[in-house]
Write an enzyme that holds these catalytic residues in place. Structure first.
Site, PDB file in Angstrom:
ATOM      1  N   GLY A  70       0.828  -1.215   0.000  1.00 19.61           N
ATOM      2  CA  GLY A  70       0.000   0.000   0.000  1.00 19.61           C
ATOM      3  C   GLY A  70       0.851   1.249   0.000  1.00 19.61           C
TER       4      GLY A  70
ATOM      5  N   LEU B  89       1.597   3.505  -2.124  1.00 15.79           N
ATOM      6  CA  LEU B  89       1.243   4.727  -2.853  1.00 15.79           C
ATOM      7  C   LEU B  89       0.197   5.557  -2.114  1.00 15.79           C
ATOM      8  CD1 LEU B  89       1.101   3.365  -6.516  1.00 15.79           C
ATOM      9  CD2 LEU B  89       2.992   4.487  -5.330  1.00 15.79           C
ATOM     10  N   GLY B  90      -0.143   5.184  -0.898  1.00 17.25           N
ATOM     11  CA  GLY B  90      -1.157   5.904  -0.146  1.00 17.25           C
ATOM     12  C   GLY B  90      -0.593   7.078   0.636  1.00 17.25           C
ATOM     13  N   GLN B  91      -1.438   7.641   1.498  1.00 11.27           N
ATOM     14  CA  GLN B  91      -1.070   8.849   2.241  1.00 11.27           C
ATOM     15  C   GLN B  91       0.169   8.610   3.105  1.00 11.27           C
ATOM     16  OE1 GLN B  91      -3.885  10.162   5.228  1.00 11.27           O
ATOM     17  NE2 GLN B  91      -2.983  12.208   5.363  1.00 11.27           N
TER      18      GLN B  91
ATOM     19  N   ASP C 151       2.225  -1.757  -4.394  1.00  8.96           N
ATOM     20  CA  ASP C 151       0.837  -1.307  -4.233  1.00  8.96           C
ATOM     21  C   ASP C 151      -0.009  -2.060  -5.254  1.00  8.96           C
ATOM     22  OD1 ASP C 151      -0.458   1.475  -2.835  1.00  8.96           O
ATOM     23  OD2 ASP C 151      -1.626   0.638  -4.496  1.00  8.96           O
TER      24      ASP C 151
ATOM     25  N   ASP D 299      -0.760  -7.247  -4.965  1.00 12.26           N
ATOM     26  CA  ASP D 299      -2.093  -7.296  -4.360  1.00 12.26           C
ATOM     27  C   ASP D 299      -1.986  -8.164  -3.110  1.00 12.26           C
ATOM     28  OD1 ASP D 299      -4.684  -7.796  -3.607  1.00 12.26           O
ATOM     29  OD2 ASP D 299      -5.407  -8.260  -5.628  1.00 12.26           O
TER      30      ASP D 299
ATOM     31  N   TYR E 124     -14.464  -1.060   9.457  1.00 13.82           N
ATOM     32  CA  TYR E 124     -13.052  -0.665   9.569  1.00 13.82           C
ATOM     33  C   TYR E 124     -12.534  -1.016  10.967  1.00 13.82           C
ATOM     34  CZ  TYR E 124      -8.975   2.527   9.517  1.00 13.82           C
ATOM     35  OH  TYR E 124      -7.715   3.079   9.578  1.00 13.82           O
TER      36      TYR E 124
ATOM     37  N   LYS F 138      -9.707  -3.651  12.344  1.00 10.40           N
ATOM     38  CA  LYS F 138      -8.531  -3.185  13.089  1.00 10.40           C
ATOM     39  C   LYS F 138      -8.383  -3.941  14.412  1.00 10.40           C
ATOM     40  CE  LYS F 138      -6.728  -0.257  10.204  1.00 10.40           C
ATOM     41  NZ  LYS F 138      -5.526  -0.689   9.469  1.00 10.40           N
TER      42      LYS F 138
HETATM   43  N1  LIG Z   1      -4.152   7.990   7.126  1.00 11.41           N
HETATM   44  C1  LIG Z   1      -4.636   7.942   8.355  1.00 11.41           C
HETATM   45  O1  LIG Z   1      -5.099   8.959   8.887  1.00 11.41           O
HETATM   46  C2  LIG Z   1      -4.605   6.638   9.120  1.00 11.41           C
HETATM   47  C3  LIG Z   1      -4.958   6.642  10.475  1.00 11.41           C
HETATM   48  C4  LIG Z   1      -4.952   5.443  11.184  1.00 11.41           C
HETATM   49  C5  LIG Z   1      -4.549   4.270  10.551  1.00 11.41           C
HETATM   50  N2  LIG Z   1      -4.201   4.300   9.246  1.00 11.41           N
HETATM   51  C6  LIG Z   1      -3.830   3.022   8.609  1.00 11.41           C
HETATM   52  O2  LIG Z   1      -2.587   3.141   7.930  1.00 11.41           O
HETATM   53  C7  LIG Z   1      -2.597   2.313   6.751  1.00 11.41           C
HETATM   54  C8  LIG Z   1      -2.256   3.158   5.538  1.00 11.41           C
HETATM   55  O3  LIG Z   1      -3.142   4.259   5.492  1.00 11.41           O
HETATM   56  P1  LIG Z   1      -3.093   5.348   4.327  1.00 11.41           P
HETATM   57  O4  LIG Z   1      -3.705   6.574   4.882  1.00 11.41           O
HETATM   58  O5  LIG Z   1      -1.764   5.408   3.704  1.00 11.41           O
HETATM   59  O6  LIG Z   1      -4.157   4.697   3.309  1.00 11.41           O
HETATM   60  P2  LIG Z   1      -4.444   5.086   1.782  1.00 11.41           P
HETATM   61  O7  LIG Z   1      -5.871   4.740   1.517  1.00 11.41           O
HETATM   62  O8  LIG Z   1      -3.965   6.453   1.487  1.00 11.41           O
HETATM   63  O9  LIG Z   1      -3.498   4.049   1.011  1.00 11.41           O
HETATM   64  C9  LIG Z   1      -3.748   2.675   1.021  1.00 11.41           C
HETATM   65  C10 LIG Z   1      -3.053   2.071  -0.198  1.00 11.41           C
HETATM   66  O10 LIG Z   1      -3.364   0.676  -0.196  1.00 11.41           O
HETATM   67  C11 LIG Z   1      -3.515   0.292  -1.546  1.00 11.41           C
HETATM   68  N3  LIG Z   1      -4.301  -0.936  -1.625  1.00 11.41           N
HETATM   69  C12 LIG Z   1      -5.627  -1.091  -1.544  1.00 11.41           C
HETATM   70  N4  LIG Z   1      -5.957  -2.382  -1.688  1.00 11.41           N
HETATM   71  C13 LIG Z   1      -4.797  -3.055  -1.851  1.00 11.41           C
HETATM   72  C14 LIG Z   1      -4.488  -4.425  -2.054  1.00 11.41           C
HETATM   73  N5  LIG Z   1      -5.428  -5.367  -2.155  1.00 11.41           N
HETATM   74  N6  LIG Z   1      -3.170  -4.776  -2.162  1.00 11.41           N
HETATM   75  C15 LIG Z   1      -2.203  -3.830  -2.101  1.00 11.41           C
HETATM   76  N7  LIG Z   1      -2.449  -2.525  -1.936  1.00 11.41           N
HETATM   77  C16 LIG Z   1      -3.740  -2.139  -1.810  1.00 11.41           C
HETATM   78  C17 LIG Z   1      -4.198   1.476  -2.233  1.00 11.41           C
HETATM   79  O11 LIG Z   1      -3.975   1.462  -3.643  1.00 11.41           O
HETATM   80  C18 LIG Z   1      -3.537   2.661  -1.528  1.00 11.41           C
HETATM   81  O12 LIG Z   1      -2.440   3.159  -2.273  1.00 11.41           O
HETATM   82  C19 LIG Z   1      -3.995   1.668   6.710  1.00 11.41           C
HETATM   83  O13 LIG Z   1      -3.937   0.400   7.320  1.00 11.41           O
HETATM   84  C20 LIG Z   1      -4.828   2.600   7.558  1.00 11.41           C
HETATM   85  O14 LIG Z   1      -5.928   1.933   8.132  1.00 11.41           O
HETATM   86  C21 LIG Z   1      -4.215   5.453   8.505  1.00 11.41           C
END
Ligand SMILES: NC(=O)c1ccc[n+]([C@@H]2O[C@H](COP(=O)([O-])OP(=O)(O)OC[C@H]3O[C@@H](n4cnc5c(N)ncnc54)[C@H](O)[C@@H]3O)[C@@H](O)[C@H]2O)c1
Length: 321
Positions: free
Chosen positions: A8, A10-12, A34, A53, A142, A146
């Site tokens: 994952g 490419l996420g935030q 990702d 994936d 969600y 968790k």
């Molecule tokens: N951002 C927050 O505020 C926050 C807060 C608490 C916990 N988290 C946790 O941190 C983790 C990352 O969060 P984030 O904000 O970067 O999320 P995000 O949604 O920005 O990024 C998640 C990434 O996972 C990828 N993804 C989705 N399905 C997938 C799969 N089957 N296989 C591989 N990749 C896949 C998506 O393409 C995306 O790039 C998550 O577990 C989230 O629950 C985030």
């Protein structure tokens, strides 16, 4: 050294964790992956990058074997609002994905980081100074994934000796990558709208108090936890961490001190408001401070100053391209 795999990526969080890990461990030692398939130029820009994936166990096995992976930061997941819109998919990605990661970690002896969330708590949890160990009966899919994820990581640690570690992260505020469908996304949106338009329509009510953290503190916390001496960790999954407990009204006021005339109105989204109302207002993170030296640097004012400065630079550069 054995390499680090980030799912994952490419996420935030991944957008900032991967560069931070590469700065510390070397570019070639951190494999970003990702679900998204990038065009060759995009993949080259963040190489080493691969499509992976996490719901496909053989893809994980292949990546861990091929790159000699020793540590997995498992970020792939659906966030709270996205998960509520697609509960079955959320279960598949959040639970089966984690199970696959833990199984491959068991097979190859990898260390695993799992990001839990304030969403792992529910309406029957004490909402202020939420203790490290307390009631966890979330009412969102969600949150269910968790809590189950925390327990599964604990189980793999005690049953199979896997070095699993985790944080219960609050809402994260950042400017590099957009948030991915969470309930605290309003905070990031508010900054962007302040700089672009001088006004924002917020989907949570003015007095909805939730914990937040600036991304640099979250990245440091993840890396510090993973580097901490194992014997000092009283908890595996997951440590409460927080930096500030704020409402939309307080965040708007902090931004308005830097952006004169900034205004916010409110159009409540009942789904995300209900999720927020089921979460703690502030976490007790004393165990993280005590056990591995968690010490966030940014409070509301420091974060607002830095975030606005960096966002203005980013948006101006985008305009000039
Ligand atoms: N951002 C927050 O505020 C926050 C807060 C608490 C916990 N988290 C946790 O941190 C983790 C990352 O969060 P984030 O904000 O970067 O999320 P995000 O949604 O920005 O990024 C998640 C990434 O996972 C990828 N993804 C989705 N399905 C997938 C799969 N089957 N296989 C591989 N990749 C896949 C998506 O393409 C995306 O790039 C998550 O577990 C989230 O629950 C985030």
């Amino acid at each position: 050294m054995a390499t680090i795999l980030v799912t994952g990526a490419l996420g935030q969080i991944g957008a900032e964790l991967v560069p931070a890990l590469r700065a510390r461990h070397g570019v070639d030692n951190v494999i970003a992956t990702d679900l998204k398939v990038l065009p060759p130029s995009g993949a080259a820009a963040i190489a080493p990058y691969g499509h992976l994936d996490c719901t496909e166990p053989h893809q994980l096995h292949e990546a861990v074997r091929r790159y000699d992976v020793g540590t997995i930061y498992h970020l792939a997941a659906l966030l709270s609002a996205s998960a509520e819109a697609a509960p079955q998919l959320a279960w598949s990605v959040n639970m089966n994905g984690l199970y696959n990661v833990l199984e491959v970690a068991r097979g190859y002896g990898c260390q695993v980081f799992f990001p839990s969330s304030i969403g792992a708590f529910g309406p029957t949890t004490p909402r202020d100074a939420t203790p490290q160990v307390t009631v966890q009966r979330p009412t969102t899919i969600y949150g269910v994934t968790k809590v189950a994820g925390e327990l599964l990581c604990d189980y793999y640690a005690s049953r199979f000796g896997i070095d699993t570690r985790g944080l219960r992260l609050p809402g994260l505020i950042s400017y590099v990558a957009a948030p991915g469908g969470g309930t605290t996304d309003y905070a990031v949106e508010m900054f962007y709208h302040a700089v672009r338009y001088g006004r924002y329509t917020c989907f949570l009510s003015a007095d909805t108090r939730l914990d937040m953290m600036y991304m640099p503190d979250a990245i440091t916390a993840m890396m510090d936890l993973m580097a901490a001496e194992s014997g000092r960790l009283r908890y595996r999954n997951a440590y409460n961490v927080a930096a500030m407990s704020v409402t939309p009204a307080e965040l708007a006021a902090a931004i308005a001190r830097h952006v004169p005339g900034f205004t916010v109105d409110f159009e409540i989204d009942p789904v995300r408001q209900a999720i927020a109302d089921s979460w703690p207002r502030s976490l007790d993170d004393s165990a993280a401070h005590h056990d591995w030296g968690f010490a966030p640097r940014y409070d509301l004012e420091a974060m607002t100053t830095d975030m606005l400065a960096r966002l203005k630079t980013k948006l101006a550069a985008a305009r000039n391209r």
